[in-house]
Design an enzyme around this catalytic site. Structure first.
Site, PDB file in Angstrom:
ATOM      1  CG  ASP A  43      -1.979  -1.096   1.148  1.00  0.00           C
ATOM      2  OD1 ASP A  43      -2.197  -1.633   0.042  1.00  0.00           O
ATOM      3  OD2 ASP A  43      -2.551  -1.428   2.199  1.00  0.00           O
ATOM      4  CB  SER A  88     -17.421 -24.048 -29.464  1.00  0.00           C
ATOM      5  OG  SER A  88     -17.781 -24.577 -30.725  1.00  0.00           O
ATOM      6  CG  LEU A  89     -13.385 -27.408 -26.685  1.00  0.00           C
ATOM      7  CD1 LEU A  89     -12.869 -27.865 -25.319  1.00  0.00           C
ATOM      8  CD2 LEU A  89     -12.341 -27.661 -27.757  1.00  0.00           C
ATOM      9  CD  GLU A 118      -5.957 -27.917 -20.016  1.00  0.00           C
ATOM     10  OE1 GLU A 118      -6.268 -26.733 -19.820  1.00  0.00           O
ATOM     11  OE2 GLU A 118      -5.490 -28.336 -21.097  1.00  0.00           O
ATOM     12  CE  LYS A 120     -17.034 -26.971 -21.205  1.00  0.00           C
ATOM     13  NZ  LYS A 120     -17.887 -25.918 -20.630  1.00  0.00           N
ATOM     14  CE  LYS A 291      -7.522 -27.712 -24.109  1.00  0.00           C
ATOM     15  NZ  LYS A 291      -6.819 -26.483 -23.670  1.00  0.00           N
ATOM     16  CE  LYS A 315     -20.983 -28.662 -20.502  1.00  0.00           C
ATOM     17  NZ  LYS A 315     -21.838 -28.049 -21.533  1.00  0.00           N
ATOM     18  CB  CYS A 412     -44.456  -4.450  11.697  1.00  0.00           C
ATOM     19  SG  CYS A 412     -44.064  -3.837  10.035  1.00  0.00           S
TER      20      CYS A 412
END
Length: 676
Positions: A43, A88-89, A118, A120, A291, A315, A412
């Site tokens: 800082d 896209s895949l 990896e 997603k 991949k 997925k 209330c």
């Protein structure tokens, strides 16, 4: 001796030094998660750079850390063409799909191949362009050919490096996401403020990056993982796994959970492992990316019109279940927001039994047309919050009626209203018992005044019996009054009384947060306390003075000013002062830094085991107020480990690393000897 003003030459040299130093510290903190200096050291250097750039604005560069904080309001987003498309895949949804992909690859290549697997990340795809190592453009994927230029917003994301460790020109692709914890906190804040909530972390990340006000983006705690390069020309890597290592080496944040698999069976084992681990990760994932590891083989396989032939995205199946809405309950928050909750037949989702789900607001119920006794599909948004995803209208009874929204507060009975086009219904009666009770709960909470023993049940009793009508009344309670409460005996009464009295000594940022000023969280409260020094000074501050502070926007500034314009607030302040509650900031202010004398100054401290003389929070606060930093884990960067009773693995690790170990009394003595 008065300091001489900097010449342009000296300012140029010093600004370059500071940018390099601050960017390195930021990389260590946000990317490597291994900070090498204390926050206030950063800082102090940051302020020095701000001062230089204020005096010499022509010295501001795109890679300056001062350009991260936001502040620009954009008129819109320009188109950003991708010279190399962001493909896209192809998706896979089953084991058969993944094994069929492997079969196609092996058939085309003529031999078995290794795969880089990896996680997603469920966020927003981004592309970052660097020229001579300096960040010059950030863009969304868009349709893969043309995205939107979101450079200014991405500058506020701390893990996006402003300058790489190598002066190369390169374009990298990855994912910008919102951590689960930040997603929950953001939705809680939005719900409390009567705003629409985000359905999931991905929508939150996407919505944040498309904000026109960069200051808002800077507050959203977004993060990134980078995973590929558009053109590998300037890179040395020959495989995807090597590329991730190289990306990390030149300054990017990459996901450490990757794995090199030598067979499709290993790939499937990795998928199963992370399907189980998914809920334990601090960020949302919706699958696994597989991949072909070798770039030469990727080139051989090539692309279809839409996607590479050398990769597939598995997925995960959705974590959802069917249940029945048995009732809708409405609760009132401390700012008057009335929130509906679906009470459902218990059902298992993502490993836990769910019987309640937030319906957020009246608009949400109407949009989905949720009715009593409806069959619904629920899932966990971000693997955290149960959500109603869908109403099974085909199972609805013929005599079903639309849900009738409440028109009056269930507590209330005041009329409910919509304020300033908010989606939330609000009870605007400041004397509403539910709001007062929630306000008391907030006041005593851990990040506020941190008063042990005062849970919701006890506070509700106090209010219902007329012992307290506001937070100041807590400080005038006697032990005898406390003993009139159910299940509170002499010892408990003494403990609660002692805790209440002890909280009077808290630094004022806890009080500011505890007062429940709309939009003011714990972080903003500390910034306000440190700058203004005490509550009376803050109460007289103008919106212009407040908005000038780093990380404080117009919404907070206006809210603070409006809060202190209320005469009842000044009466409350007078009562707190009468009760001798501390109204000043006890922490280290910037101008006091040089005067501090403490063994904790500039030190990283870890607390472990049970402490007898302070709570963990009290000890942490005292150390940080003396310029130290308290962290939760022991590393080579740790300077001191304070070991209380029953200290465990942290003590063992400290001893193995040769870190200085103190007992509790040594910590207390060091605190007593410190001063500024």
């Amino acid at each position: 001796m008065e300091q001489q003003p900097l010449t342009l030459t000296a300012a140029t040299t010093r600004a370059q030094e500071l940018r390099k130093q601050l960017n390195q510290y930021s990389h260590e903190y946000y990317v490597k998660d291994q900070p090498s200096v204390e926050d206030y050291v950063y800082d102090r250097l940051y302020k020095e750079l701000v001062d230089i750039e204020t005096e010499f604005p022509d010295l501001i560069t795109p890679d300056s850390p001062t350009q991260r904080v936001g502040g620009k309001v954009l008129s819109g987003f320009e188109k950003a063409p991708h010279d190399i498309p962001m493909y896209s895949l192809n998706d896979g949804f089953s084991k058969e799909d993944i094994f069929a992909f492997d079969e196609r690859v092996r058939k085309a290549i003529g031999k078995p191949v290794a795969y880089c697997c990896e996680l997603k990340i469920d966020g927003l795809a981004i592309s970052l362009r660097y020229e001579n190592g300096v960040f010059v453009r950030g863009a969304t994927r868009g349709d893969g050919t043309v995205g939107e230029n979101i450079t200014e917003n991405l500058r506020t994301v701390r893990s996006v490096p402003m300058r790489l460790t190598e002066p190369i020109s390169v374009e990298v692709r990855g994912e910008c996401y919102m951590p689960k914890q930040s997603f929950v906190a953001l939705n809680e804040e939005r719900e409390e403020n009567g705003q629409d909530i985000f359905a999931n972390p991905r929508n939150a990340a996407a919505g944040s990056l498309r904000q026109l006000d960069t200051k808002i983006v800077a507050k959203r705690n977004l993060n990134t993982f980078l995973y590929t390069v558009a053109d590998f020309g300037p890179m040395k890597a020959k495989t995807q796994f090597e590329a991730l290592e190289e990306l990390s080496a030149i300054g990017f944040r990459t996901n450490p959970e990757r794995q090199l698999c030598q067979s499709i069976d290993e790939v499937w084992a990795y998928i199963e492992e992370y399907h189980e681990k998914r809920s334990t990760l601090p960020y949302e994932i919706d699958g696994i990316v597989i991949k072909v590891n070798e770039f030469a083989l990727q080139d051989e396989l090539g692309f279809t019109v839409k996607a590479p032939r050398w990769a597939i995205a598995y997925k995960f199946p959705p974590e959802e279940a069917e249940t029945v809405v048995e009732d809708i309950e409405w609760t009132i928050g401390r700012t008057g927001v009335v929130t509906p909750t679906a009470v459902m037949a218990p059902v298992r989702v993502a490993g836990t039994t769910v019987s309640r789900a937030s319906l957020h607001n009246a608009d949400f119920i109407q949009m989905k047309d949720i009715r009593l006794n409806d069959h619904v599909i629920i899932y966990k948004a971000g693997d955290i919050i149960p959500e109603v995803a869908q109403v099974l209208v085909e199972k609805r009874a013929a005599d079903s009626q639309p849900y009738e929204m409440p028109t009056h507060c269930p507590i209330c009975h005041s009329e409910l209203v919509h304020l300033d086009e908010e989606v939330a219904l609000r009870c605007i009666n400041p004397k509403c018992p539910a709001q007062i009770k929630e306000g008391l709960n907030h006041f005593v909470s851990r990040n506020a005044m941190n008063i042990d023993g005062l849970g919701p049940r006890v506070l509700a009793q106090m209010y219902d019996k007329g012992l307290v009508k506001d937070v100041a009344d807590l400080y005038f309670l006697t032990e005898e009054q406390l003993m009139t409460l159910d299940k509170i005996k002499e010892k408990s009464a003494n403990n609660i009384y002692t805790a209440i009295q002890g909280s009077k000594e808290n630094s004022v940022e806890r009080l500011i947060f505890g007062l429940g000023i709309r939009h003011v969280g714990a972080k903003a409260a500390k910034i306000l306390a440190e700058h203004f020094g005490d509550l009376p000074t803050l109460s007289r501050a103008t919106a212009e003075e407040i908005v000038a502070l780093d990380s404080i926007g117009e919404t907070i500034a206006d809210s603070v000013v409006t809060y202190f314009e209320n005469e009842e607030v000044h009466e409350l302040m007078a009562e707190l002062e009468k009760a001798q509650v501390n109204l000043t900031y006890k922490g280290l202010r910037t101008e006091q830094l040089a005067e501090v004398e403490s063994p904790f100054k500039d030190k990283t401290v870890v607390l472990t085991g049970k402490l007898a003389q302070y709570t963990r929070e009290e000890a942490k606060e005292k150390i940080e107020n003396l310029g130290g930093k308290v962290t939760g884990s022991v590393s080579k960067k740790t300077d001191i480990v304070v070991a209380g009773e029953d200290a465990g693995s942290k003590l063992t690790k400290a001893e193995s690393l040769g870190v200085t170990v103190w007992n509790e009394q040594e910590m207390v003595d060091a605190l007593d000897a410190s001063h500024f």
